[in-house]
Motif scaffolding. Structure first.
Motif, PDB file in Angstrom:
ATOM      1  N   UNK A  40       0.842  -1.199   0.000  1.00 52.44           N
ATOM      2  CA  UNK A  40       0.000   0.000   0.000  1.00 52.44           C
ATOM      3  C   UNK A  40       0.874   1.245   0.000  1.00 52.44           C
ATOM      4  N   UNK A  41       1.978   1.206   0.762  1.00 52.00           N
ATOM      5  CA  UNK A  41       2.874   2.351   0.810  1.00 52.00           C
ATOM      6  C   UNK A  41       3.647   2.483  -0.494  1.00 52.00           C
ATOM      7  N   UNK A  42       4.091   1.343  -1.051  1.00 52.76           N
ATOM      8  CA  UNK A  42       4.880   1.367  -2.274  1.00 52.76           C
ATOM      9  C   UNK A  42       4.084   1.926  -3.441  1.00 52.76           C
ATOM     10  N   UNK A  43       2.789   1.655  -3.461  1.00 52.06           N
ATOM     11  CA  UNK A  43       1.953   2.123  -4.574  1.00 52.06           C
ATOM     12  C   UNK A  43       1.902   3.638  -4.639  1.00 52.06           C
ATOM     13  N   UNK A  44       2.262   4.292  -3.521  1.00 53.99           N
ATOM     14  CA  UNK A  44       2.190   5.748  -3.489  1.00 53.99           C
ATOM     15  C   UNK A  44       3.527   6.414  -3.811  1.00 53.99           C
ATOM     16  N   UNK A  45       4.554   5.628  -4.100  1.00 49.68           N
ATOM     17  CA  UNK A  45       5.853   6.226  -4.384  1.00 49.68           C
ATOM     18  C   UNK A  45       6.439   5.592  -5.626  1.00 49.68           C
ATOM     19  N   UNK A  46       6.425   6.323  -6.718  1.00 48.21           N
ATOM     20  CA  UNK A  46       6.918   5.798  -7.972  1.00 48.21           C
ATOM     21  C   UNK A  46       7.751   6.860  -8.673  1.00 48.21           C
ATOM     22  N   UNK A  47       8.218   6.516  -9.856  1.00 45.23           N
ATOM     23  CA  UNK A  47       9.191   7.345 -10.539  1.00 45.23           C
ATOM     24  C   UNK A  47       8.528   8.349 -11.471  1.00 45.23           C
ATOM     25  N   UNK A  48       9.136   9.512 -11.581  1.00 47.43           N
ATOM     26  CA  UNK A  48       8.641  10.544 -12.497  1.00 47.43           C
ATOM     27  C   UNK A  48       8.589  10.051 -13.943  1.00 47.43           C
ATOM     28  N   UNK A  49       9.496   9.133 -14.281  1.00 47.26           N
ATOM     29  CA  UNK A  49       9.583   8.635 -15.652  1.00 47.26           C
ATOM     30  C   UNK A  49       8.745   7.389 -15.900  1.00 47.26           C
ATOM     31  N   UNK A  50       7.954   6.955 -14.928  1.00 43.89           N
ATOM     32  CA  UNK A  50       7.024   5.843 -15.163  1.00 43.89           C
ATOM     33  C   UNK A  50       6.132   6.150 -16.356  1.00 43.89           C
ATOM     34  N   UNK A 303       1.403   8.360 -21.135  1.00 46.39           N
ATOM     35  CA  UNK A 303       2.368   9.456 -21.034  1.00 46.39           C
ATOM     36  C   UNK A 303       3.283   9.200 -19.848  1.00 46.39           C
ATOM     37  N   UNK A 304       4.327  10.008 -19.716  1.00 43.59           N
ATOM     38  CA  UNK A 304       5.171   9.909 -18.539  1.00 43.59           C
ATOM     39  C   UNK A 304       4.423  10.435 -17.324  1.00 43.59           C
ATOM     40  N   UNK A 305       4.752   9.860 -16.160  1.00 41.29           N
ATOM     41  CA  UNK A 305       4.065  10.268 -14.934  1.00 41.29           C
ATOM     42  C   UNK A 305       4.217  11.771 -14.690  1.00 41.29           C
ATOM     43  N   UNK A 306       5.413  12.308 -14.912  1.00 39.38           N
ATOM     44  CA  UNK A 306       5.612  13.732 -14.621  1.00 39.38           C
ATOM     45  C   UNK A 306       4.714  14.589 -15.507  1.00 39.38           C
ATOM     46  N   UNK A 307       4.448  14.132 -16.721  1.00 38.64           N
ATOM     47  CA  UNK A 307       3.552  14.871 -17.607  1.00 38.64           C
ATOM     48  C   UNK A 307       2.121  14.824 -17.081  1.00 38.64           C
ATOM     49  N   UNK A 308       1.696  13.628 -16.630  1.00 39.02           N
ATOM     50  CA  UNK A 308       0.349  13.497 -16.074  1.00 39.02           C
ATOM     51  C   UNK A 308       0.177  14.356 -14.832  1.00 39.02           C
ATOM     52  N   UNK A 309       1.221  14.412 -13.995  1.00 44.97           N
ATOM     53  CA  UNK A 309       1.146  15.222 -12.783  1.00 44.97           C
ATOM     54  C   UNK A 309       1.062  16.706 -13.126  1.00 44.97           C
ATOM     55  N   UNK A 310       1.838  17.129 -14.120  1.00 47.11           N
ATOM     56  CA  UNK A 310       1.812  18.536 -14.528  1.00 47.11           C
ATOM     57  C   UNK A 310       0.428  18.943 -15.029  1.00 47.11           C
ATOM     58  N   UNK A 311      -0.232  18.009 -15.717  1.00 48.03           N
ATOM     59  CA  UNK A 311      -1.536  18.304 -16.291  1.00 48.03           C
ATOM     60  C   UNK A 311      -2.685  18.032 -15.320  1.00 48.03           C
ATOM     61  N   UNK A 437      -1.944  -0.540 -10.370  1.00 50.19           N
ATOM     62  CA  UNK A 437      -3.008   0.432 -10.188  1.00 50.19           C
ATOM     63  C   UNK A 437      -2.422   1.819 -10.021  1.00 50.19           C
ATOM     64  N   UNK A 438      -3.080   2.799 -10.590  1.00 51.96           N
ATOM     65  CA  UNK A 438      -2.551   4.158 -10.632  1.00 51.96           C
ATOM     66  C   UNK A 438      -2.560   4.852  -9.296  1.00 51.96           C
ATOM     67  N   UNK A 439      -1.674   5.844  -9.189  1.00 49.32           N
ATOM     68  CA  UNK A 439      -1.615   6.698  -7.997  1.00 49.32           C
ATOM     69  C   UNK A 439      -1.215   8.086  -8.431  1.00 49.32           C
ATOM     70  N   UNK A 440      -1.784   9.090  -7.840  1.00 50.32           N
ATOM     71  CA  UNK A 440      -1.436  10.467  -8.168  1.00 50.32           C
ATOM     72  C   UNK A 440      -0.509  11.089  -7.121  1.00 50.32           C
ATOM     73  N   UNK A 441       0.066  10.236  -6.272  1.00 53.43           N
ATOM     74  CA  UNK A 441       1.004  10.750  -5.304  1.00 53.43           C
ATOM     75  C   UNK A 441       2.284  11.220  -5.991  1.00 53.43           C
ATOM     76  N   UNK A 442       2.935  12.222  -5.414  1.00 56.88           N
ATOM     77  CA  UNK A 442       4.194  12.706  -5.953  1.00 56.88           C
ATOM     78  C   UNK A 442       5.287  11.659  -5.696  1.00 56.88           C
ATOM     79  N   UNK A 443       6.246  11.485  -6.638  1.00 50.89           N
ATOM     80  CA  UNK A 443       7.355  10.574  -6.394  1.00 50.89           C
ATOM     81  C   UNK A 443       8.157  11.010  -5.178  1.00 50.89           C
ATOM     82  N   UNK A 444       8.688   9.997  -4.448  1.00 51.05           N
ATOM     83  CA  UNK A 444       9.538  10.319  -3.287  1.00 51.05           C
ATOM     84  C   UNK A 444      10.848   9.565  -3.410  1.00 51.05           C
TER      85      UNK A 444
END
Length: 444
Positions: A40-50, A303-311, A437-444
């Motif tokens: 559950x914790x890991x799902x919230x921390x992923x890479x900007x380039x995912x 798209x890349x995660x960082x792009x999805x987060x920006x949008x 499964x997707x997560x909108x948490x910021x990468x850490x």
């Protein structure tokens, strides 16, 4: 330790010198394959380039030659799903780096033109390229994988993996192959076997009974009917405004198709038992326990995660791995049984880590065998029905399965972390992909 060994392979050092060279690595919370990690914790921390999926839509799936799309043009099926991924996410069409469309039956040059036409109908500018890909029944999944790979390589940041099949116009089949070399190689001969015969081969070789095939078909229809009644397909289906031609008068009637029309809620074992074998005398494969011949289209926006987060876009899922693996063409239906383990291993996981499976029901024989071979929990597989009920528009099936899987994972929430899409492939292959499964948490 596995990471240290891998780093040793990459650097040429043995494990011991890694410390001296300051190359010692430690487990990351993003490593889903490490059973010691809090999922559950890991799902919230992923890479900007995912590479992530932010939208996945499909048309309803309709019976070829008889259903709601029998008088619809192929480009008019692809158009609405391409338009939907743009309009519902708010991205600019000119931001898309490529559109890849899985498709099988139509002549390649013709379908390529139809897909380009669909992109223009959907509002994409001439600067956005489009191409088709044909890996037979996995073409839609291959399209998604190709786009994910291109994004990962940095060719572009946003792409669409899609699928399209119009079986009302193009059916499975081929003429005689006049090449005497065929007789010298059994596997070459087996590449030309009718798909129904390969289904019978699976049933005979692996002991899959007619009764178990019919039971799988009944379950598929019941689950699909229940999912439809509960509205579980509404988030993925884009209604299509089209026309139906009256066979007697020739008049065109405007209609809006918004539900799959091949589902038979009242399918029963007694009804299926009355059907004769479709491909082999005394066999077990019938029209009732095989996938339906179907028209449909689907599209997946990556798209890349960082792009999805920006949008500020919601992330449905993360693309984790893909594998295509060959097998004996005489029993091509076993493809998922070899492809799923390969894809799961590539994701650093084990079969037991997967919470949900979408396995294409090309034939009940191969579907039953693959589930048994992999010892899958029936409660995790095709929970909303499969191709026996929903249909199998060859090139579009992979895109449809990705959308169905990710929307169901979203509904189930944090208790459903990893999912797999898989299918068998004519001439003896299987393909599979792992999604998180997707997560909108910021990468850490």
């Amino acid at each position: 330790m596995r990471q240290q060994v891998l780093m040793g392979h990459l650097t040429g050092f043995s494990t011991a010198p890694l410390v001296a060279h300051n190359l010692l690595v430690s487990p990351s919370v993003c490593m889903g394959g490490d059973s010691g990690i809090d999922h559950a914790r890991a799902a919230e921390s992923c890479n900007d380039d995912d590479v992530v999926i932010v939208a996945a839509y499909r048309t309803p799936q309709c019976r070829a030659k008889r259903g709601g799309f029998k008088d619809t043009r192929p480009e008019d099926l692809l158009d609405p799903v391409l338009k939907a991924v743009v309009e519902r996410t708010g991205i600019r069409p000119d931001e898309v780096g490529d559109i890849v469309v899985g498709t099988v039956l139509a002549p390649g040059s013709r379908r390529a033109m139809e897909c380009r036409m669909a992109a223009f109908y959907a509002g994409f500018p001439e600067s956005v390229p489009i191409r088709t890909v044909n890996r037979q029944c996995s073409s839609g999944l291959q399209a998604v994988a190709d786009v994910a790979s291109a994004i990962k390589c940095g060719y572009y940041d946003i792409g669409i993996g899609a699928g399209l099949e119009f079986m009302s116009e193009h059916s499975i089949g081929w003429g005689p192959v006049d090449n005497p070399r065929i007789q010298t190689n059994q596997q070459v001969q087996d590449c030309l076997l009718p798909m129904g015969i390969t289904s019978e081969n699976v049933a005979e070789r692996y002991g899959v009974s007619r009764e178990s095939q019919d039971e799988a078909a009944v379950r598929s229809h019941k689950k699909a009917a229940a999912a439809t009644a509960a509205g579980r397909f509404k988030d993925e289906i884009i209604p299509v405004h089209t026309q139906i031609v009256d066979a007697k008068t020739g008049q065109r009637k405007p209609v809006t198709i918004s539900v799959d029309d091949g589902i038979r809620p009242n399918t029963s074992m007694s009804d299926l038992a009355k059907l004769k074998p479709a491909f082999k005398k005394g066999g077990g494969t019938t029209a009732g326990n095989s996938s339906q011949v179907t028209d449909g289209a689907g599209a997946v926006l990556l798209m890349k995660r960082k792009m999805a987060m920006q949008k500020g876009l919601p992330i449905l899922g993360v693309f984790r791995s893909f594998a295509a693996v060959g097998c004996d063409p005489a029993v091509m239906g076993i493809g998922p049984a070899v492809a799923i383990p390969a894809a799961v291993k590539a994701a650093g996981l084990q079969i037991g880590d997967i919470d949900l499976f979408e396995i294409n029901e090309a034939f009940a024989s191969q579907y039953v065998y693959c589930c048994q071979k992999l010892e899958l929990d029936p409660e995790k597989v095709n929970v909303n029905g499969g191709a026996i009920a929903l249909g199998h528009p060859l090139g579009a099936t992979g895109a449809r399965c990705v959308g169905t899987l990710l929307h169901e994972m979203k509904r189930r929430g944090k208790d459903c972390r990893f999912g797999v899409v898989s299918m068998c492939i004519g001439t003896g292959m299987g393909a599979a992909a792992v999604f998180e499964r997707g997560s909108n948490a910021r990468p850490i």
